[in-house]
Design an enzyme around this catalytic site. Sequence first.
Site, mmCIF file in Angstrom:
data_model
loop_
_atom_site.group_PDB
_atom_site.id
_atom_site.type_symbol
_atom_site.label_atom_id
_atom_site.label_comp_id
_atom_site.label_asym_id
_atom_site.label_seq_id
_atom_site.Cartn_x
_atom_site.Cartn_y
_atom_site.Cartn_z
ATOM 1 N N GLU A 141 14.549 -4.870 12.495
ATOM 2 C CA GLU A 141 13.979 -6.107 13.037
ATOM 3 C C GLU A 141 14.981 -7.259 12.894
ATOM 4 O OE1 GLU A 141 9.883 -6.354 11.971
ATOM 5 O OE2 GLU A 141 9.961 -8.520 11.727
ATOM 6 N N HIS A 147 7.129 1.116 14.152
ATOM 7 C CA HIS A 147 8.149 0.077 14.308
ATOM 8 C C HIS A 147 8.545 0.012 15.780
ATOM 9 C CE1 HIS A 147 11.795 -2.241 13.725
ATOM 10 N NE2 HIS A 147 11.446 -2.436 12.470
ATOM 11 N N HIS A 173 6.786 4.263 11.043
ATOM 12 C CA HIS A 173 7.722 3.600 10.122
ATOM 13 C C HIS A 173 7.188 3.421 8.708
ATOM 14 C CE1 HIS A 173 10.970 1.060 8.840
ATOM 15 N NE2 HIS A 173 10.197 0.012 8.665
ATOM 16 N N ARG A 192 1.737 -4.426 8.124
ATOM 17 C CA ARG A 192 2.694 -5.047 7.201
ATOM 18 C C ARG A 192 3.690 -5.907 7.963
ATOM 19 N NH1 ARG A 192 7.986 -3.843 5.471
ATOM 20 N NH2 ARG A 192 8.118 -1.835 6.520
ATOM 21 N N GLN A 207 2.045 2.177 10.301
ATOM 22 C CA GLN A 207 2.843 1.240 11.099
ATOM 23 C C GLN A 207 3.838 1.957 12.013
ATOM 24 O OE1 GLN A 207 5.846 -1.776 9.316
ATOM 25 N NE2 GLN A 207 4.193 -2.958 10.251
ATOM 26 N N PHE A 262 12.025 -13.283 10.629
ATOM 27 C CA PHE A 262 11.466 -11.942 10.797
ATOM 28 C C PHE A 262 10.094 -12.080 11.455
ATOM 29 C CE2 PHE A 262 12.533 -7.760 8.537
ATOM 30 C CZ PHE A 262 13.873 -7.835 8.849
ATOM 31 N N ARG A 281 4.922 -6.568 14.299
ATOM 32 C CA ARG A 281 5.315 -5.239 14.767
ATOM 33 C C ARG A 281 4.239 -4.533 15.582
ATOM 34 N NH1 ARG A 281 8.452 -3.172 9.313
ATOM 35 N NH2 ARG A 281 10.250 -4.506 9.719
ATOM 36 N N LEU A 304 15.921 3.946 12.512
ATOM 37 C CA LEU A 304 15.503 2.548 12.596
ATOM 38 C C LEU A 304 16.621 1.650 13.126
ATOM 39 C CD1 LEU A 304 13.183 0.551 11.868
ATOM 40 C CD2 LEU A 304 14.530 0.013 9.861
HETATM 41 C C1 LIG Z 1 14.716 3.120 7.595
HETATM 42 C C2 LIG Z 1 13.840 2.171 6.833
HETATM 43 C C3 LIG Z 1 14.194 0.838 6.735
HETATM 44 C C4 LIG Z 1 13.370 -0.061 6.046
HETATM 45 N N1 LIG Z 1 13.741 -1.387 5.990
HETATM 46 C C5 LIG Z 1 12.957 -2.246 5.291
HETATM 47 C C6 LIG Z 1 13.322 -3.615 5.162
HETATM 48 O O1 LIG Z 1 14.362 -4.059 5.643
HETATM 49 N N2 LIG Z 1 12.494 -4.443 4.485
HETATM 50 C C7 LIG Z 1 11.332 -4.004 3.896
HETATM 51 O O2 LIG Z 1 10.634 -4.804 3.271
HETATM 52 N N3 LIG Z 1 10.988 -2.690 3.980
HETATM 53 C C8 LIG Z 1 11.766 -1.816 4.649
HETATM 54 N N4 LIG Z 1 11.393 -0.502 4.726
HETATM 55 C C9 LIG Z 1 10.294 -0.018 3.899
HETATM 56 C C10 LIG Z 1 10.773 0.104 2.450
HETATM 57 O O3 LIG Z 1 12.118 0.470 2.421
HETATM 58 C C11 LIG Z 1 9.975 1.142 1.672
HETATM 59 O O4 LIG Z 1 8.604 0.899 1.820
HETATM 60 C C12 LIG Z 1 10.314 1.087 0.173
HETATM 61 O O5 LIG Z 1 11.695 1.123 -0.037
HETATM 62 C C13 LIG Z 1 9.627 2.223 -0.559
HETATM 63 O O6 LIG Z 1 10.085 2.214 -1.888
HETATM 64 P P1 LIG Z 1 9.367 3.106 -2.998
HETATM 65 O O7 LIG Z 1 10.071 2.837 -4.263
HETATM 66 O O8 LIG Z 1 7.910 2.873 -2.937
HETATM 67 O O9 LIG Z 1 9.602 4.614 -2.516
HETATM 68 P P2 LIG Z 1 10.932 5.440 -2.118
HETATM 69 O O10 LIG Z 1 12.133 4.619 -2.098
HETATM 70 O O11 LIG Z 1 10.574 6.188 -0.891
HETATM 71 O O12 LIG Z 1 11.077 6.441 -3.323
HETATM 72 C C14 LIG Z 1 10.177 7.507 -3.544
HETATM 73 C C15 LIG Z 1 10.649 8.299 -4.742
HETATM 74 O O13 LIG Z 1 9.651 9.237 -5.118
HETATM 75 C C16 LIG Z 1 10.243 10.479 -5.398
HETATM 76 N N5 LIG Z 1 9.210 11.505 -5.173
HETATM 77 C C17 LIG Z 1 8.317 11.588 -4.158
HETATM 78 N N6 LIG Z 1 7.495 12.629 -4.335
HETATM 79 C C18 LIG Z 1 7.867 13.228 -5.485
HETATM 80 C C19 LIG Z 1 7.393 14.367 -6.209
HETATM 81 N N7 LIG Z 1 6.347 15.092 -5.795
HETATM 82 N N8 LIG Z 1 8.048 14.707 -7.341
HETATM 83 C C20 LIG Z 1 9.108 13.983 -7.786
HETATM 84 N N9 LIG Z 1 9.575 12.889 -7.137
HETATM 85 C C21 LIG Z 1 8.958 12.528 -6.013
HETATM 86 C C22 LIG Z 1 11.443 10.556 -4.490
HETATM 87 O O14 LIG Z 1 12.415 11.433 -5.017
HETATM 88 C C23 LIG Z 1 11.918 9.098 -4.503
HETATM 89 O O15 LIG Z 1 12.768 8.883 -5.599
HETATM 90 C C24 LIG Z 1 12.198 0.409 5.434
HETATM 91 C C25 LIG Z 1 11.858 1.745 5.498
HETATM 92 C C26 LIG Z 1 12.656 2.619 6.222
HETATM 93 C C27 LIG Z 1 12.205 4.051 6.335
#
Ligand SMILES: Cc1cc2nc3c(=O)[nH]c(=O)nc-3n(C[C@H](O)[C@H](O)[C@H](O)COP(=O)(O)OP(=O)(O)OC[C@H]3O[C@@H](n4cnc5c(N)ncnc54)[C@H](O)[C@@H]3O)c2cc1C
Length: 574
Positions: free
Chosen positions: A253, A240, A351, A386, A238, A118, A286, A250
């Site tokens: 990568e 992407h 991203h 990142r 960031q 990566f 990136r 997306l």
């Molecule tokens: C398309 C895509 C692909 C990616 N691929 C990778 C990868 O391969 N490798 C990598 O390391 N990273 C990757 N990332 C980044 C990574 O996936 C995310 O940074 C990470 O999954 C975020 O997880 P989280 O638990 O912090 O938040 P999230 O999974 O975004 O969850 C947020 C939660 O908060 C809740 N929420 C938000 N606001 C409120 C509110 N006001 N009230 C109640 N609930 C609320 C939502 O319902 C949700 O359940 C990718 C991101 C994207 C967009």
Amino acid sequence: MKYHDAIVVGGGLAGLRAAIALNQHNVKVAVISKVHPIRSHSVAAQGGINAPLGNHPRGMYDTWEKHAFDTIKGSDYLADQDAVIRMTKEAARRIYEMEHWGCPFSRTPEGRIAQRPFGGAGFPRTCYAADKTGHALLHTLYQQIIKFKQAAERKEMIIYEEWLVVELVVEDGVCAGVIALDVMSGQLEAFHAGAVIFATGGVGRIYGNSTNALINTGMGMALPYWAGVPLKDIEFVQFHPTTLLGKNILITEGCRGEGGVLLNNKGERFLAKYHDSKKDMEVAPRDIISRNIMHEIMAGGGFNQSYVHLDLRHLGEGKIDQRLPGIRDICREFAGIDPVVDPIPIQPGQHYTMGGIDCNTEGETAVKGFYAAGEVACVSVHGANRLGGNSLLDTIVFGAIAGSNAALYIQGLEGKKGEGALTDVLKRAEERINTLGKSGGGEIPVDIKVALNKVMDNKVGIFRDASRLREAVNDIRILQERYQRIKLNYTGKRGNFSLVWALELKGSLDVAEAVVAGALAREESRGSHFRTDFPKRDDIVWLKHTLAYFTPDGVRLDYKPVNIGPFEPKERKY
Ligand SMILES: Cc1cc2nc3c(=O)[nH]c(=O)nc-3n(C[C@H](O)[C@H](O)[C@H](O)COP(=O)(O)OP(=O)(O)OC[C@H]3O[C@@H](n4cnc5c(N)ncnc54)[C@H](O)[C@@H]3O)c2cc1C
């Protein structure tokens, strides 16, 4: 009023991992999520999750120190080194834990967890489940949640699905709980808690050209910001390099990690022309690749002056189907092309949010009993840029840490406090919602959202300068005034998404304002933040974290030092 010992807001990877840690410490937990947990953006993660397992023949001598060095260099030395060291030391343990909980990682021929190269990584250290890693990880954690819910020695694991948290309640510097809206019934409810963990994800949707789910509005960052917790390094956003032309879905990568190449309109691998990407080519970090794609397009090397090609054809159908099946599906469904025979038209897109709620390596914030983890938090392990694969790792490492620390905090509490503050804030939230419902103004919330997206795409993107950032400040101020006159197109109680989006829009506007203020003030270029009017990194003045505080008159900025450890800041060369 409801009471739970611990409340986790967010059902993505960070939230679920924190909830498991709390339950493992015998704490009763409620998870509140505005969508069903497995619809959180984590489910969309594609390419993989980093850990120095050394399973790839070229990664045999990988260590946590090397992973830490790559992460800190990738961050353009803005990451706190103690935080990075903590994450990289815990990485292997957390991956094996996920494996033992049943995560279906892709395998080497010998049966070990497979690892792919990566960007910005010295070794192939990205573990993956084809190109659906987030899906595999999130379902694995959700299965654990179900197990805890059904455990014989019930510790209480309650999930409030489709509840939107609208206020974080703080009294005398101590967190009392949250106010949440049950979207389906329209009922507002006060949730009293010993501790609250925010794991609400990124704020990508303040931009229009974003890979993020539409639910990533920024409200989860705005709530603590309004309650007095600063946002750290919020100007670092960031972009992407490879998102599908026009749709910005997306294209992982992992495509480049598996050998995909970037081509200009002459069919050349143009990254070789640029000094900072000529060595690592498609697996340079990136920020560098995104800028070089834009340079190439501006120099006339793009197609229609807007995109370049990502070519996977030489990988062959077998490898594409085995390693990148989701990418093949996305290309067929959304662009009508097949990467086995066609190059993929790509352009950079928003991203990830490097900045976020200011917290330390324990997940603790300035408010007692209030913790943050995952993309909404800024610990900071990603600094100014990142590395791919480090965010998924961040969610499970710091989700577990925040959960364990919150458990210890709750177990030390004497008595329950803060009910008075919750009742007051609940009343204020009810009034705010009633006023929104009665507003006779002519502004339609979605128009303001689209206008905000345009401002961020056009004026706060990959290349920034003072004049466009100043314009963005003014544009957002005007949008804030327009917000005062919004009108809901539906005022019923049940399932009122018109209300939900209007409430979330205020969070988007305020977080966007902080992004722009931080970006305008930071007169240097570092990682993802590139100022054409200040193109050099300036460690003497700017090797420091930005802290953005909310005030009724706008953003107030302050700064704090970066924790430098064993890795001395150097010029970032690849
Ligand atoms: C398309 C895509 C692909 C990616 N691929 C990778 C990868 O391969 N490798 C990598 O390391 N990273 C990757 N990332 C980044 C990574 O996936 C995310 O940074 C990470 O999954 C975020 O997880 P989280 O638990 O912090 O938040 P999230 O999974 O975004 O969850 C947020 C939660 O908060 C809740 N929420 C938000 N606001 C409120 C509110 N006001 N009230 C109640 N609930 C609320 C939502 O319902 C949700 O359940 C990718 C991101 C994207 C967009």
